[in-house]
Design an enzyme around this catalytic site. Structure first.
Site, PDB file in Angstrom:
ATOM      1  N   ASN A   9     -21.094 -48.640  69.793  1.00 59.48           N
ATOM      2  CA  ASN A   9     -21.506 -49.225  71.076  1.00 59.48           C
ATOM      3  C   ASN A   9     -22.472 -50.378  70.793  1.00 59.48           C
ATOM      4  O   ASN A   9     -23.626 -50.146  70.450  1.00 59.48           O
ATOM      5  CB  ASN A   9     -22.190 -48.142  71.926  1.00 59.48           C
ATOM      6  CG  ASN A   9     -22.714 -48.690  73.235  1.00 59.48           C
ATOM      7  OD1 ASN A   9     -22.377 -49.804  73.642  1.00 59.48           O
ATOM      8  ND2 ASN A   9     -23.549 -47.910  73.909  1.00 59.48           N
ATOM      9  N   LYS A  11     -23.511 -52.574  72.896  1.00 58.70           N
ATOM     10  CA  LYS A  11     -24.344 -52.860  74.085  1.00 58.70           C
ATOM     11  C   LYS A  11     -24.355 -54.351  74.380  1.00 58.70           C
ATOM     12  O   LYS A  11     -23.322 -55.017  74.250  1.00 58.70           O
ATOM     13  CB  LYS A  11     -25.760 -52.310  73.883  1.00 58.70           C
ATOM     14  CG  LYS A  11     -25.765 -50.876  73.372  1.00 58.70           C
ATOM     15  CD  LYS A  11     -27.108 -50.231  73.427  1.00 58.70           C
ATOM     16  CE  LYS A  11     -27.034 -48.851  72.799  1.00 58.70           C
ATOM     17  NZ  LYS A  11     -28.184 -48.035  73.053  1.00 58.70           N
ATOM     18  N   HIS A 100     -23.124 -44.171  80.519  1.00 66.48           N
ATOM     19  CA  HIS A 100     -24.156 -44.268  79.484  1.00 66.48           C
ATOM     20  C   HIS A 100     -25.529 -44.178  80.155  1.00 66.48           C
ATOM     21  O   HIS A 100     -25.724 -44.681  81.266  1.00 66.48           O
ATOM     22  CB  HIS A 100     -24.018 -45.582  78.712  1.00 66.48           C
ATOM     23  CG  HIS A 100     -24.859 -45.604  77.482  1.00 66.48           C
ATOM     24  ND1 HIS A 100     -26.205 -45.870  77.529  1.00 66.48           N
ATOM     25  CD2 HIS A 100     -24.566 -45.357  76.176  1.00 66.48           C
ATOM     26  CE1 HIS A 100     -26.699 -45.791  76.292  1.00 66.48           C
ATOM     27  NE2 HIS A 100     -25.724 -45.487  75.465  1.00 66.48           N
ATOM     28  N   GLU A 102     -28.158 -45.729  79.779  1.00 66.57           N
ATOM     29  CA  GLU A 102     -28.775 -47.014  80.176  1.00 66.57           C
ATOM     30  C   GLU A 102     -28.238 -47.473  81.529  1.00 66.57           C
ATOM     31  O   GLU A 102     -28.965 -48.062  82.328  1.00 66.57           O
ATOM     32  CB  GLU A 102     -28.535 -48.060  79.075  1.00 66.57           C
ATOM     33  CG  GLU A 102     -29.414 -47.770  77.862  1.00 66.57           C
ATOM     34  CD  GLU A 102     -28.812 -48.159  76.524  1.00 66.57           C
ATOM     35  OE1 GLU A 102     -27.832 -48.922  76.505  1.00 66.57           O
ATOM     36  OE2 GLU A 102     -29.318 -47.676  75.501  1.00 66.57           O
ATOM     37  N   GLU A 172     -25.412 -37.134  74.559  1.00 71.33           N
ATOM     38  CA  GLU A 172     -26.397 -38.126  74.129  1.00 71.33           C
ATOM     39  C   GLU A 172     -27.756 -37.809  74.755  1.00 71.33           C
ATOM     40  O   GLU A 172     -28.039 -38.248  75.885  1.00 71.33           O
ATOM     41  CB  GLU A 172     -25.959 -39.525  74.585  1.00 71.33           C
ATOM     42  CG  GLU A 172     -24.668 -39.997  73.970  1.00 71.33           C
ATOM     43  CD  GLU A 172     -24.740 -41.485  73.688  1.00 71.33           C
ATOM     44  OE1 GLU A 172     -24.585 -41.861  72.525  1.00 71.33           O
ATOM     45  OE2 GLU A 172     -24.981 -42.265  74.628  1.00 71.33           O
ATOM     46  N   GLY A 178     -31.735 -44.648  70.277  1.00 75.95           N
ATOM     47  CA  GLY A 178     -32.459 -45.824  69.788  1.00 75.95           C
ATOM     48  C   GLY A 178     -33.843 -45.531  69.240  1.00 75.95           C
ATOM     49  O   GLY A 178     -34.671 -46.423  69.101  1.00 75.95           O
ATOM     50  N   SER A 219     -29.267 -41.862  67.583  1.00 78.84           N
ATOM     51  CA  SER A 219     -29.916 -42.124  66.289  1.00 78.84           C
ATOM     52  C   SER A 219     -29.141 -41.580  65.087  1.00 78.84           C
ATOM     53  O   SER A 219     -29.743 -41.087  64.125  1.00 78.84           O
ATOM     54  CB  SER A 219     -31.358 -41.610  66.305  1.00 78.84           C
ATOM     55  OG  SER A 219     -32.105 -42.371  67.232  1.00 78.84           O
ATOM     56  N   GLY A 240     -25.068 -46.377  68.231  1.00 77.43           N
ATOM     57  CA  GLY A 240     -25.587 -47.637  68.772  1.00 77.43           C
ATOM     58  C   GLY A 240     -26.151 -48.497  67.650  1.00 77.43           C
ATOM     59  O   GLY A 240     -25.434 -49.227  66.970  1.00 77.43           O
TER      60      GLY A 240
HETATM   61  C1  PEP Z   1     -26.280 -45.082  72.283  1.00 73.44           C
HETATM   62  O1  PEP Z   1     -26.842 -46.020  72.803  1.00 73.44           O
HETATM   63  O2  PEP Z   1     -25.350 -44.525  72.861  1.00 73.44           O
HETATM   64  C2  PEP Z   1     -26.726 -44.634  70.975  1.00 73.44           C
HETATM   65  C3  PEP Z   1     -26.238 -43.525  70.478  1.00 73.44           C
HETATM   66  O3  PEP Z   1     -27.644 -45.437  70.348  1.00 73.44           O
HETATM   67  P1  PEP Z   1     -28.383 -45.142  68.949  1.00 73.44           P
HETATM   68  O4  PEP Z   1     -27.343 -44.754  67.952  1.00 73.44           O
HETATM   69  O5  PEP Z   1     -29.052 -46.429  68.620  1.00 73.44           O
HETATM   70  O6  PEP Z   1     -29.351 -44.038  69.208  1.00 73.44           O
END
Ligand code: PEP
Length: 256
Positions: A9, A11, A100, A102, A172, A178, A219, A240
């Site tokens: 992803n 973003k 998601h 966000e 998630e 993040g 993460s 991400g």
């Molecule tokens: C995400 O934004 O869906 C995500 C998993 O980000 P990250 O891997 O950076 O935590």
């Protein structure tokens, strides 16, 4: 046996030109290391603006697919600024990330909206990747299970499914996205079991077992991916930050 899945992803982190350069770098790593690559489905989700060009880049990479980061619930009409699932399908998109955190946080995307989008995806033979997960406050208040069950059951409510459809759900936890630190793998496994059981309550058992995959996101990196992939209910990952670095992303691929 279900395929292992890795979703990138990106973003709104890169310009379309930067996204295409990144995709070319990833593609080269794959082309030059063919022998070492495990059998898995790779779903790249760049911004809308890069999708058409990205389609050209992945043409020769058999296990690569493209996903969009959102879509609207209607195919066409007076919906200024929205993106049609029908037209995404027509340009060769196969997957759509929905719900998601966000989008839930910054755009007020509610469970009912996500359910309409899931229906629109299935109608257009697109595979939704539905994101569910608790916030830090919900986790602290002991509401994780309630939150993920509620998000999952409302997203899946009233769906008509058959063997031509697929659905992916990514657990998630919002508070580790993040952050550079994932939850414990056993916690992710537990949450995925709760989500899978909720899906079984909503949809035919055979469909859940054969056509649904359950991912973890939050993460994930080259180091921690190994302990997550050992978990039984985790079929893959939504990544991400680490997917923006081609070497790190490829490192995750090699460890899956
Ligand atoms: C995400 O934004 O869906 C995500 C998993 O980000 P990250 O891997 O950076 O935590």
């Amino acid at each position: 046996m279900k395929n292992k899945i890795l979703v990138a992803n990106w973003k709104m982190n890169l310009s379309p030109d930067e996204e295409i350069s990144l995709l070319k770098e990833v593609a080269n790593l794959f082309k030059n290391n063919k022998k070492n690559i495990p059998d898995l489905e790779i779903i790249i989700c760049p911004s809308f603006l890069a999708l058409k060009q990205a389609k050209e880049v992945i043409k020769e990479l058999p296990n690569f697919h493209l996903g969009a980061q959102n879509c609207f619930w209607e195919d066409k009409g007076a919906y200024t600024g929205e993106i049609s699932p029908l037209y995404l399908k027509q340009i060769g998109i196969e997957f759509i990330i929905l719900g998601h955190s966000e989008r839930r946080t910054y755009l007020g995307e509610a469970n009912e909206m996500i359910n309409k989008k899931v229906r629109a995806c299935l109608k257009n033979d697109l595979c939704p990747i539905i994101c569910v997960g608790e916030t830090f406050e919900e986790q602290q208040e002991g509401k994780r299970d309630y939150t993920i069950m509620h998000q999952t059951s409302t997203a899946l409510e009233g769906l008509q499914v058959d063997e031509s459809k697929r659905i992916l759900i990514a657990y998630e936890p919002v508070w580790v996205i993040g952050r550079g630190k994932a939850v414990e793998p056993e916690q992710a496994e537990y949450a995925n079991r709760v989500i899978q059981q909720t899906a079984i309550d909503c949809l035919p058992l055979d469909f859940v077992k054969q056509k649904m995959s359950f991912l973890y996101g939050g993460s994930i990196d080259e180091e921690n991916v190994v302990s997550f992939k050992e978990q039984k209910t985790i079929d893959g990952f939504l990544v991400g930050g680490a997917s923006l670095n081609p070497k790190e992303f490829f490192g995750i691929v090699l460890k899956m």
